[in-house]
Design a protein around this motif. Structure first.
Motif, mmCIF file in Angstrom:
data_model
loop_
_atom_site.group_PDB
_atom_site.id
_atom_site.type_symbol
_atom_site.label_atom_id
_atom_site.label_comp_id
_atom_site.label_asym_id
_atom_site.label_seq_id
_atom_site.Cartn_x
_atom_site.Cartn_y
_atom_site.Cartn_z
ATOM 1 N N PHE A 1 55.912 53.002 15.885
ATOM 2 C CA PHE A 1 56.880 53.447 14.884
ATOM 3 C C PHE A 1 56.693 54.953 14.707
ATOM 4 C CE2 PHE A 1 56.020 48.991 13.718
ATOM 5 C CZ PHE A 1 57.310 48.482 13.771
ATOM 6 N N HIS A 2 57.602 55.729 15.259
ATOM 7 C CA HIS A 2 57.488 57.177 15.196
ATOM 8 C C HIS A 2 57.718 57.674 13.774
ATOM 9 C CE1 HIS A 2 57.296 58.125 19.523
ATOM 10 N NE2 HIS A 2 57.978 57.008 19.662
ATOM 11 N N SER A 3 56.860 58.582 13.321
ATOM 12 C CA SER A 3 57.042 59.224 12.030
ATOM 13 C C SER A 3 56.271 60.532 12.023
ATOM 14 C CB SER A 3 56.560 58.328 10.883
ATOM 15 O OG SER A 3 56.799 58.942 9.648
ATOM 16 N N ARG A 4 56.961 61.619 11.727
ATOM 17 C CA ARG A 4 56.308 62.920 11.639
ATOM 18 C C ARG A 4 55.976 63.228 10.184
ATOM 19 N NH1 ARG A 4 59.890 61.250 15.508
ATOM 20 N NH2 ARG A 4 59.102 61.935 17.529
ATOM 21 N N LEU A 5 54.968 64.080 9.983
ATOM 22 C CA LEU A 5 54.550 64.395 8.621
ATOM 23 C C LEU A 5 55.679 65.057 7.835
ATOM 24 C CD1 LEU A 5 51.781 63.678 9.812
ATOM 25 C CD2 LEU A 5 50.819 65.559 8.493
ATOM 26 N N GLY A 6 56.480 65.861 8.513
ATOM 27 C CA GLY A 6 57.574 66.536 7.833
ATOM 28 C C GLY A 6 58.602 65.581 7.259
ATOM 29 N N GLU A 7 58.671 64.369 7.795
ATOM 30 C CA GLU A 7 59.647 63.394 7.309
ATOM 31 C C GLU A 7 59.241 62.812 5.957
ATOM 32 O OE1 GLU A 7 61.276 62.179 11.745
ATOM 33 O OE2 GLU A 7 59.776 60.921 10.762
ATOM 34 N N ALA A 8 58.036 63.089 5.516
ATOM 35 C CA ALA A 8 57.614 62.702 4.166
ATOM 36 C C ALA A 8 57.892 63.818 3.158
ATOM 37 C CB ALA A 8 56.127 62.363 4.160
ATOM 38 N N GLN A 9 58.574 64.883 3.604
ATOM 39 C CA GLN A 9 58.881 66.018 2.742
ATOM 40 C C GLN A 9 60.343 66.010 2.293
ATOM 41 O OE1 GLN A 9 56.582 68.637 1.830
ATOM 42 N NE2 GLN A 9 55.126 67.102 2.580
ATOM 43 N N SER A 10 60.994 64.840 2.363
ATOM 44 C CA SER A 10 62.444 64.767 2.119
ATOM 45 C C SER A 10 62.846 65.243 0.725
ATOM 46 C CB SER A 10 62.929 63.328 2.323
ATOM 47 O OG SER A 10 62.297 62.443 1.416
ATOM 48 N N HIS A 11 61.938 65.210 -0.250
ATOM 49 C CA HIS A 11 62.267 65.629 -1.607
ATOM 50 C C HIS A 11 61.960 67.113 -1.858
ATOM 51 C CE1 HIS A 11 62.870 61.440 -2.152
ATOM 52 N NE2 HIS A 11 62.784 61.422 -3.464
ATOM 53 N N PHE A 12 61.454 67.802 -0.851
ATOM 54 C CA PHE A 12 61.095 69.220 -0.970
ATOM 55 C C PHE A 12 62.148 70.027 -0.210
ATOM 56 C CE2 PHE A 12 57.334 72.388 -0.350
ATOM 57 C CZ PHE A 12 57.875 73.214 -1.328
ATOM 58 N N LEU A 13 63.309 70.223 -0.839
ATOM 59 C CA LEU A 13 64.479 70.742 -0.131
ATOM 60 C C LEU A 13 64.268 72.124 0.482
ATOM 61 C CD1 LEU A 13 67.536 69.570 -2.270
ATOM 62 C CD2 LEU A 13 66.547 68.539 -0.216
ATOM 63 N N ILE A 14 63.570 73.014 -0.210
ATOM 64 C CA ILE A 14 63.425 74.361 0.351
ATOM 65 C C ILE A 14 62.541 74.357 1.592
ATOM 66 C CG2 ILE A 14 63.840 75.479 -1.864
ATOM 67 C CD1 ILE A 14 60.847 76.133 -1.975
ATOM 68 N N ALA A 15 61.698 73.347 1.734
ATOM 69 C CA ALA A 15 60.858 73.255 2.934
ATOM 70 C C ALA A 15 61.623 72.689 4.126
ATOM 71 C CB ALA A 15 59.629 72.396 2.655
ATOM 72 N N LEU A 16 62.772 72.051 3.872
ATOM 73 C CA LEU A 16 63.508 71.373 4.939
ATOM 74 C C LEU A 16 64.482 72.271 5.687
ATOM 75 C CD1 LEU A 16 64.553 67.975 3.287
ATOM 76 C CD2 LEU A 16 62.394 68.569 4.400
ATOM 77 N N GLN A 17 64.980 73.326 5.038
ATOM 78 C CA GLN A 17 66.167 73.992 5.553
ATOM 79 C C GLN A 17 65.995 74.591 6.950
ATOM 80 O OE1 GLN A 17 68.925 73.406 3.704
ATOM 81 N NE2 GLN A 17 67.384 72.266 2.524
ATOM 82 N N ALA A 18 64.839 75.136 7.253
ATOM 83 C CA ALA A 18 64.652 75.788 8.549
ATOM 84 C C ALA A 18 64.486 74.807 9.697
ATOM 85 C CB ALA A 18 63.456 76.741 8.497
ATOM 86 N N VAL A 19 64.473 73.492 9.410
ATOM 87 C CA VAL A 19 64.415 72.540 10.525
ATOM 88 C C VAL A 19 65.694 72.579 11.342
ATOM 89 C CG1 VAL A 19 62.789 71.018 9.344
ATOM 90 C CG2 VAL A 19 65.243 70.535 9.202
#
Length: 547
Positions: A163-181
């Protein structure tokens, strides 16, 4: 640890900061403390999966592990990484035990003992990260702030996971950390999560010289740029989306019980008129232009002519577009029957407008991996998984449906866990596209797995800068905006239907990542393997010099 180049100071003369550094040094020398630090790292890693509002722990998660493996040998570094990884995956995927109870009727403690094999296997991903880091630190001159994120992203993504899961995928509620993806995919977010831990570790133990200080300053600057980019683009996308038109999208969440056998129609319904169709009629009456059903066990659309005819007549009467999932069979040129997991698109006139056949299959659920071609392993897999293991033929082509005036790219179940694969479906021709995911997560019971699945899929919307609809059979289902905001989320483990006004612009969509999904990760791979090759060469030269 060296504190000063002059004569030793008494404890009273040490600064508070230096005193903390000395205490950390002492702590990392105690065996029980080292394993306690590894366990702490594992806990910090899984906390955002269990509760997304605790996303901050992901940014400090590796500091204890880096302290634990400091100045350790290869073997102990691997073992400490294994402890951290096993704890992390035990916490993040504790639903494996519930899956075994539903799938194999295992009760406690047998379900947990069996699940522990998976947690140990998955935990080895962190063990190999610790091992590779320890080895490269001996043979590479790169500072930790660069080396650790490179090693983490490369090794973690090369390790084969069920079951693939990256650590960044647990950051879904931290919007400013997501934008540069949108530039790097979730891989860039993982890179900066690891870099932050490395920076904090160096701040605690002190840099090894001016050279490392310069790299640390560069790392802090890059981290600032990552968050600055996020801070600007969250608001920029909010402003942009506010000017978009709205399309009415209905989602059906039937909360079906999972079954290995083809289920009978629900009481009062039939194959030709299932509960989902009744719910669709209600959604159409509320103004839905497009209705999405989740992944299902079996609908009979492809297998039964009367089901097809009734679906088409009912959809035509409603005048909407319908997306649903079913099993499809066909015969190949040799007369062998092939089965597909297929999404069906019926247009407003009821006619079949297109299909998408699932390409990325679930190991041991929809196919047996390469190792299972070994006869005794294959026999074991077939005996153990039984009817749960159904050989599904993979599809070959991406598909885009023109539905309700939108360009829809559908994905099924755990295809959401493949960022580059999802991006390929968006591609350079991204204008007007939206993502629609169809999932069935009932096999994991009333656990956090459906939430984890949903929140990981949020990253796919941001990576590709498109709206996303995720219909999960047992919930929670959701609609997500291109900047990661969840505009609507249903309750889990109940049957539900709802209509959402989906912001949509025919000329918007796409990102650097959707056009070039391999660039960042392949760059990391190239640097990692170049470092490994250079380290091997230096090691060989060192041996030759000794001779």
């Amino acid at each position: 640890m060296k504190i000063s180049s002059t004569a030793p100071h008494s404890p009273l003369e040490l600064s508070r900061y230096e005193h903390v550094r000395n205490r950390l040094q002492t702590l990392s020398e105690v065996t029980t403390a080292r394993y306690g630090l590894a366990i702490l790292s594992g806990c910090l890693i899984f906390l955002p999966y269990a509760e997304p509002r605790l996303f901050v722990t992901g940014w400090i998660a590796f500091v204890p592990l880096l302290l634990a493996i400091r100045n350790r040998g290869l073997g102990e570094s691997w073992l400490l990484g294994l402890v951290a990884g096993a704890v992390a995956w035990l916490g993040a995927t504790s639903w494996m035990a519930e899956f075994l109870t539903i799938f194999k009727a295992y009760e406690a403690p047998r379900n947990y003992l069996t699940a522990s094999l998976y947690w140990l296997y998955a935990g080895n991903s962190f063990a190999l990260v610790a091992l590779a880091l320890c080895w490269l630190q001996r043979h590479s001159r790169l500072p930790l702030v660069v080396l650790f994120p490179l090693v983490f992203v490369a090794v973690f993504n090369l390790y084969p996971m069920l079951f693939h899961s990256r650590l960044g995928e647990a950051q879904s509620h931290f919007l400013i950390a997501l934008q540069a993806v949108e530039l790097t995919g979730v891989y860039g977010l993982d890179f900066f999560l690891a870099m932050t831990s490395a920076l904090l570790f160096v701040a605690l133990v002190g840099p090894s010289g001016a050279h490392e200080k310069a790299w640390n300053i560069t790392g802090v600057a890059l981290l600032g740029l990552w968050f600055g980019y996020g801070l600007y683009h969250v608001q920029a996308w909010d402003n942009k989306i506010a000017g978009w038109e709205a399309r009415q999208v209905g989602i059906v969440q039937p909360n079906d019980r999972v079954s290995l056998d083809i289920p009978n129609p629900a009481p009062g319904y039939s194959r030709a008129y299932p509960p989902e169709m009744a719910a669709t009629e209600a959604l159409a009456a509320q103004g839905a232009e497009l209705v999405v059903w989740p992944e299902s066990r079996y609908k009979g659309y492809f297998a039964q002519r009367n089901v097809r005819a009734n679906y088409e007549a009912l959809v035509a009467d409603m005048g909407i577009s319908l997306l649903f999932h079913d099993l499809e069979w066909e015969r190949d040129a040799q007369g062998r029957r092939k089965s597909y997991n297929t999404v069906v698109h019926l247009g407003p006139d009821g006619h079949l407008e297109g299909t998408y056949r699932k390409i990325k299959r679930v190991p041991f659920g929809e196919y047996t991996p390469v190792v299972s071609e070994i006869p005794f392993i294959r026999r074991w897999a077939e005996n153990y998984f039984g009817d749960f293991l159904r050989e599904i033929t993979p599809g070959t082509d991406h598909a885009t449906f023109d539905a309700a005036g939108m360009r829809v790219v559908s994905r099924i179940c755990y295809e959401t866990a493949y960022p580059r694969f999802v991006a390929e479906g968006i591609g350079a021709d991204a204008a007007g596209k939206i993502l629609v995911f169809h999932s069935l997560d009932g096999w994991f019971g009333e656990t956090n797995q459906p939430f984890m699945h949903l929140y990981s899929s949020v990253l796919r919307a941001v990576e590709n800068r498109v709206p996303m609809v995720h219909a999960i059979n047992n919930g929670p289902s959701a609609v997500v905006l291109p900047n990661g905001r969840i505009s609507h989320q249903s309750a889990a483990f109940i049957d539900d239907t709802f209509v959402v006004a989906l912001p949509y612009a025919p000329d918007a969509g796409g990102s650097l990542f959707s056009r070039f999904p391999n660039v960042f990760l392949y760059t990391v791979y190239t640097i990692f393997f170049a470092l490994a090759a250079h380290a091997l060469w230096r090691r060989k030269q060192g041996r030759n010099g000794k001779q």
